[in-house]
Motif scaffolding. Structure first.
Motif, PDB file in Angstrom:
ATOM      1  N   HIS A   1       0.853  -1.187   0.000  1.00  0.00           N
ATOM      2  CA  HIS A   1       0.000   0.000   0.000  1.00  0.00           C
ATOM      3  C   HIS A   1       0.892   1.242   0.000  1.00  0.00           C
ATOM      4  O   HIS A   1       1.917   1.293   0.683  1.00  0.00           O
ATOM      5  CB  HIS A   1      -0.904  -0.005   1.231  1.00  0.00           C
ATOM      6  CG  HIS A   1      -1.890  -1.135   1.238  1.00  0.00           C
ATOM      7  ND1 HIS A   1      -3.097  -1.081   0.586  1.00  0.00           N
ATOM      8  CD2 HIS A   1      -1.824  -2.380   1.806  1.00  0.00           C
ATOM      9  CE1 HIS A   1      -3.744  -2.226   0.753  1.00  0.00           C
ATOM     10  NE2 HIS A   1      -2.999  -3.029   1.483  1.00  0.00           N
ATOM     11  N   HIS A   2       0.478   2.250  -0.778  1.00  0.00           N
ATOM     12  CA  HIS A   2       1.317   3.444  -0.927  1.00  0.00           C
ATOM     13  C   HIS A   2       0.440   4.626  -1.345  1.00  0.00           C
ATOM     14  O   HIS A   2      -0.540   4.460  -2.079  1.00  0.00           O
ATOM     15  CB  HIS A   2       2.394   3.188  -1.995  1.00  0.00           C
ATOM     16  CG  HIS A   2       3.326   4.337  -2.219  1.00  0.00           C
ATOM     17  ND1 HIS A   2       4.274   4.723  -1.297  1.00  0.00           N
ATOM     18  CD2 HIS A   2       3.456   5.190  -3.260  1.00  0.00           C
ATOM     19  CE1 HIS A   2       4.954   5.752  -1.770  1.00  0.00           C
ATOM     20  NE2 HIS A   2       4.469   6.061  -2.959  1.00  0.00           N
ATOM     21  N   GLU A   3       0.812   5.815  -0.874  1.00  0.00           N
ATOM     22  CA  GLU A   3       0.095   7.027  -1.291  1.00  0.00           C
ATOM     23  C   GLU A   3       0.452   7.360  -2.737  1.00  0.00           C
ATOM     24  O   GLU A   3       1.627   7.422  -3.096  1.00  0.00           O
ATOM     25  CB  GLU A   3       0.467   8.208  -0.391  1.00  0.00           C
ATOM     26  CG  GLU A   3      -0.016   8.079   1.052  1.00  0.00           C
ATOM     27  CD  GLU A   3      -1.535   8.134   1.151  1.00  0.00           C
ATOM     28  OE1 GLU A   3      -2.154   8.881   0.363  1.00  0.00           O
ATOM     29  OE2 GLU A   3      -2.096   7.428   2.009  1.00  0.00           O
ATOM     30  N   HIS A   4      -0.581   7.549  -3.560  1.00  0.00           N
ATOM     31  CA  HIS A   4      -0.357   7.826  -4.983  1.00  0.00           C
ATOM     32  C   HIS A   4      -1.425   8.797  -5.457  1.00  0.00           C
ATOM     33  O   HIS A   4      -2.622   8.535  -5.345  1.00  0.00           O
ATOM     34  CB  HIS A   4      -0.413   6.521  -5.796  1.00  0.00           C
ATOM     35  CG  HIS A   4      -0.228   6.716  -7.261  1.00  0.00           C
ATOM     36  ND1 HIS A   4       1.004   6.917  -7.839  1.00  0.00           N
ATOM     37  CD2 HIS A   4      -1.133   6.760  -8.287  1.00  0.00           C
ATOM     38  CE1 HIS A   4       0.856   7.064  -9.147  1.00  0.00           C
ATOM     39  NE2 HIS A   4      -0.422   6.970  -9.442  1.00  0.00           N
TER      40      HIS A   4
ATOM     41  N   GLY B   1      -2.580  11.478  -4.211  1.00  0.00           N
ATOM     42  CA  GLY B   1      -3.501  11.934  -3.173  1.00  0.00           C
ATOM     43  C   GLY B   1      -4.420  10.867  -2.612  1.00  0.00           C
ATOM     44  O   GLY B   1      -5.340  11.183  -1.849  1.00  0.00           O
ATOM     45  N   ALA B   2      -4.202   9.618  -2.985  1.00  0.00           N
ATOM     46  CA  ALA B   2      -5.031   8.534  -2.466  1.00  0.00           C
ATOM     47  C   ALA B   2      -4.132   7.350  -2.123  1.00  0.00           C
ATOM     48  O   ALA B   2      -2.975   7.274  -2.540  1.00  0.00           O
ATOM     49  CB  ALA B   2      -6.079   8.121  -3.493  1.00  0.00           C
ATOM     50  N   ARG B   3      -4.682   6.445  -1.330  1.00  0.00           N
ATOM     51  CA  ARG B   3      -3.920   5.260  -0.942  1.00  0.00           C
ATOM     52  C   ARG B   3      -4.262   4.118  -1.889  1.00  0.00           C
ATOM     53  O   ARG B   3      -5.425   3.784  -2.100  1.00  0.00           O
ATOM     54  CB  ARG B   3      -4.243   4.881   0.509  1.00  0.00           C
ATOM     55  CG  ARG B   3      -3.335   3.810   1.075  1.00  0.00           C
ATOM     56  CD  ARG B   3      -3.441   3.759   2.589  1.00  0.00           C
ATOM     57  NE  ARG B   3      -2.645   2.689   3.181  1.00  0.00           N
ATOM     58  CZ  ARG B   3      -1.331   2.747   3.362  1.00  0.00           C
ATOM     59  NH1 ARG B   3      -0.675   3.830   2.988  1.00  0.00           N
ATOM     60  NH2 ARG B   3      -0.663   1.734   3.902  1.00  0.00           N
ATOM     61  N   TRP B   4      -3.202   3.520  -2.466  1.00  0.00           N
ATOM     62  CA  TRP B   4      -3.373   2.460  -3.452  1.00  0.00           C
ATOM     63  C   TRP B   4      -2.582   1.233  -3.044  1.00  0.00           C
ATOM     64  O   TRP B   4      -1.550   1.332  -2.366  1.00  0.00           O
ATOM     65  CB  TRP B   4      -2.872   2.910  -4.826  1.00  0.00           C
ATOM     66  CG  TRP B   4      -3.795   3.837  -5.556  1.00  0.00           C
ATOM     67  CD1 TRP B   4      -3.961   5.181  -5.339  1.00  0.00           C
ATOM     68  CD2 TRP B   4      -4.674   3.499  -6.624  1.00  0.00           C
ATOM     69  NE1 TRP B   4      -4.889   5.691  -6.210  1.00  0.00           N
ATOM     70  CE2 TRP B   4      -5.346   4.677  -7.012  1.00  0.00           C
ATOM     71  CE3 TRP B   4      -4.951   2.306  -7.298  1.00  0.00           C
ATOM     72  CZ2 TRP B   4      -6.273   4.705  -8.044  1.00  0.00           C
ATOM     73  CZ3 TRP B   4      -5.878   2.326  -8.328  1.00  0.00           C
ATOM     74  CH2 TRP B   4      -6.538   3.511  -8.695  1.00  0.00           C
TER      75      TRP B   4
END
Length: 200
Positions: A172-175, A177-180
């Motif tokens: 999981h990673h911030e991408h 402006g959202a978490r993906w």
């Protein structure tokens, strides 16, 4: 699909003729098909199925060397695919992507991870800025279809067994402006699915 194919303007150039011209023009490495400007000669009754099988006149092409040769002179202009030699260009049908990624190797971990894919015709692509991974989801079923850019603007559909292995490497990673949930390779993060959909 078969009905649509019958309405196409198939032409007299043969697979043998295309192969002979490709062999004559081939040297070391991939032919520079993007620089060749031959006349368009119409559509050839050749098709690449979703599983990567090449068909000519409705029959699978069984010789790997011939499939590899044809794949080396494949070009995509817009949404259409062509076999291109210095003397002629013919259109062919591609059901999904022209290649299938049948395996990959992972080295390192986290942001330092490097994913190297192998296609069914022997190409290798190291996922990263020049060879991005993308995932398209079916609007109705939500089923993911993952792809990796192999060369020029030609992609490989990542096969199911490889995709399952990739999911095991996902984080999981911030991408944007959202978490993906996605994959790292060569210092770049490739989003696969919003994290909230996995956590719901």
């Amino acid at each position: 699909m078969a009905k649509a194919m019958r309405t196409q303007n198939y032409v007299t150039p043969s697979a043998d003729g295309i192969a002979a011209a490709a062999r004559a023009a081939s040297g070391r490495g991939l032919p520079p098909v993007e620089r060749w400007k031959p006349p368009f000669c119409g559509d050839l009754d050749m098709r690449i199925a979703r599983d990567g099988t090449w068909f000519y006149l409705g029959t699978p092409i069984g010789r790997f060397e011939l499939v590899k040769l044809f794949s080396s002179i494949l070009r995509k202009d817009g949404e259409k695919y062509f076999l291109v030699t210095p003397v002629e260009m013919v259109g062919i049908t591609v059901e999904d992507a022209p290649f299938v990624a049948i395996d990959f190797e992972a080295e390192g971990a986290g942001e330092s991870q490097v994913l190297t894919f192998q296609t069914h015709v022997g190409d290798f692509a190291v996922a990263g800025p020049d060879h991005p991974i993308r995932v398209v989801r079916d609007a109705e079923t939500g089923e993911p279809a993952p792809y990796v850019l192999v060369r020029r603007n030609l992609e490989a559909l990542i096969d199911r067994k490889s995709f399952y292995r990739l999911v095991e490497l996902g984080v999981h990673h911030e991408h944007d402006g959202a978490r993906w949930f996605g994959l790292w390779s060569s210092g770049q993060f490739f989003p696969m699915i919003p994290s909230e959909e996995l956590e719901a």
